[in-house]
Design a protein around this motif. Sequence first.
Motif, short mmCIF file in Angstrom:
data_model
loop_
_atom_site.label_atom_id
_atom_site.label_comp_id
_atom_site.label_asym_id
_atom_site.label_seq_id
_atom_site.Cartn_x
_atom_site.Cartn_y
_atom_site.Cartn_z
N SER A 35 -7.28 1.06 6.72
CA SER A 35 -6.45 0.44 7.28
C SER A 35 -5.54 0.44 8.43
O SER A 35 -5.05 0.72 8.70
CB SER A 35 -5.39 0.34 6.09
N THR A 79 -2.49 -1.28 -3.13
CA THR A 79 -3.05 -0.12 -2.79
C THR A 79 -3.02 1.38 -2.90
O THR A 79 -2.24 1.26 -2.25
CB THR A 79 -3.98 -0.37 -1.51
N SER A 87 0.15 -1.74 -0.03
CA SER A 87 -0.31 -0.20 -0.20
C SER A 87 1.24 1.76 -0.08
O SER A 87 1.83 0.97 0.28
CB SER A 87 -0.68 -0.11 1.47
N VAL A 125 0.01 1.75 5.90
CA VAL A 125 0.37 1.67 4.69
C VAL A 125 2.09 1.49 5.27
O VAL A 125 3.17 1.06 6.13
CB VAL A 125 0.34 2.91 4.47
#
Length: 426
Positions: A251, A214, A189, A255
């Motif tokens: 999330s 992502t 991500s 990340v």
Amino acid sequence: MSGEEAPTQQQQPEQEKQSDEPPPAASGAPPEESRSSPAAEEKPLSSRALVLTGHGGYDKVKLQVKTQSKQLKAGEVLVRVKACGLNFAELVARQGLYEMLPPPPVTMGMEGSGVIEAVGEDVKDRKVGDRVIVLSRSGVWQELVVVPADRAFPMPEQMSFEEGAAIPINYLTAYLMLFEMANLRPDKSVLIHMAAGGVGIAVTQLCQTVQNVTVFGTASASKHETIAQGGVTHPIDYRTKDYVEEIRKISPKGVDIVLDPLGGSDTQKGFNLLKPLGTLVVFGAANCVTGQKKNLLAMAKTWYNQLSLNTLKLMQANKAVCGFHLGLIPDEELISRTMFKLLELYEEGKIKPRIDSSYHFEEVTEAMKRMHERHNIGKIILLPEPKKEEEKPKSNAEPGENAEKTEDAVGEQKEEATEEVKAEKD
């Protein structure tokens, strides 16, 4: 960009001066023929250029006419520039905050595209008529520019001049950060700030070349639909929401990669958002730029809030912090190799620059305002060719965002006055 063959800070002011050397040989003419022709020796090269005359506001960038009368050195090419890229670095440079630019007066511009008009000795793989992308430390914002042949990259046939000018700085920055520094891999991500800007769009497109990545992107709400269509998985409105909270909702662990062009407190937030083994890449300090002139208070606040770490804290956090500055990379081979890789990705249809708007040199103030106020979605392009009367800026801007015709007329009058003064001096 940098290295032995790129223009240096010491060399650049010399390029602004008139020279008594003969001009490059005309295309197709043998060297002996050019040297024997008095007309070829005496005729100067006239070039419209955007010159930074001092540090400060928009008025410090002026349209002037330069005369060049110099013979190409071995390994150099003369390019007639068709389009130039505008970067945030130029806004910072105008304020006197970009150390890579020589002191004023100096022609700005680090990237462009055009057609080769002459080649120097020992140039084997470039020829007159080739369409090329030009990369340099500075000096590209002019109609005619001389660069080393290996800094003039052949353009794909289907690529427009505007696209060519939009590729180098943004996509080199994005590619090197993602793949050389952060080692982007499948299932990771990424957070990119200013996701609707040139680097943001380049990052988003390059992330899509890797499986299941992502992308979190911050941008004003009016740009969300566009960047979502472009590949941003989760657009976040940084003006009305706390992007840290929004990312944590989606999330909770954070990340893997944060790309930070902002600096200050946002760098600290980015570090805290990293998962273990995550990487933070700092590549700018946009928070320092709050007005058209240098703001010492904003600079002090940014640096006061800057992330401060020691190696013990890094060990305990299991995180990596990197700094990136394209202009300070000495490896010319890496730059060239990456440029050719980007051109391959373009030909494969995997990347494609988004052109926000195009402005003629006379409209450079409006172009800079558009970027400074963050109205652009994608790349802002500058066009060296003179603006025709009644011609409107080729822009995707909303009505009223571009300058009025009266401002354009003033710009044209200034240009004419500059040309008259220059002619008198000549």
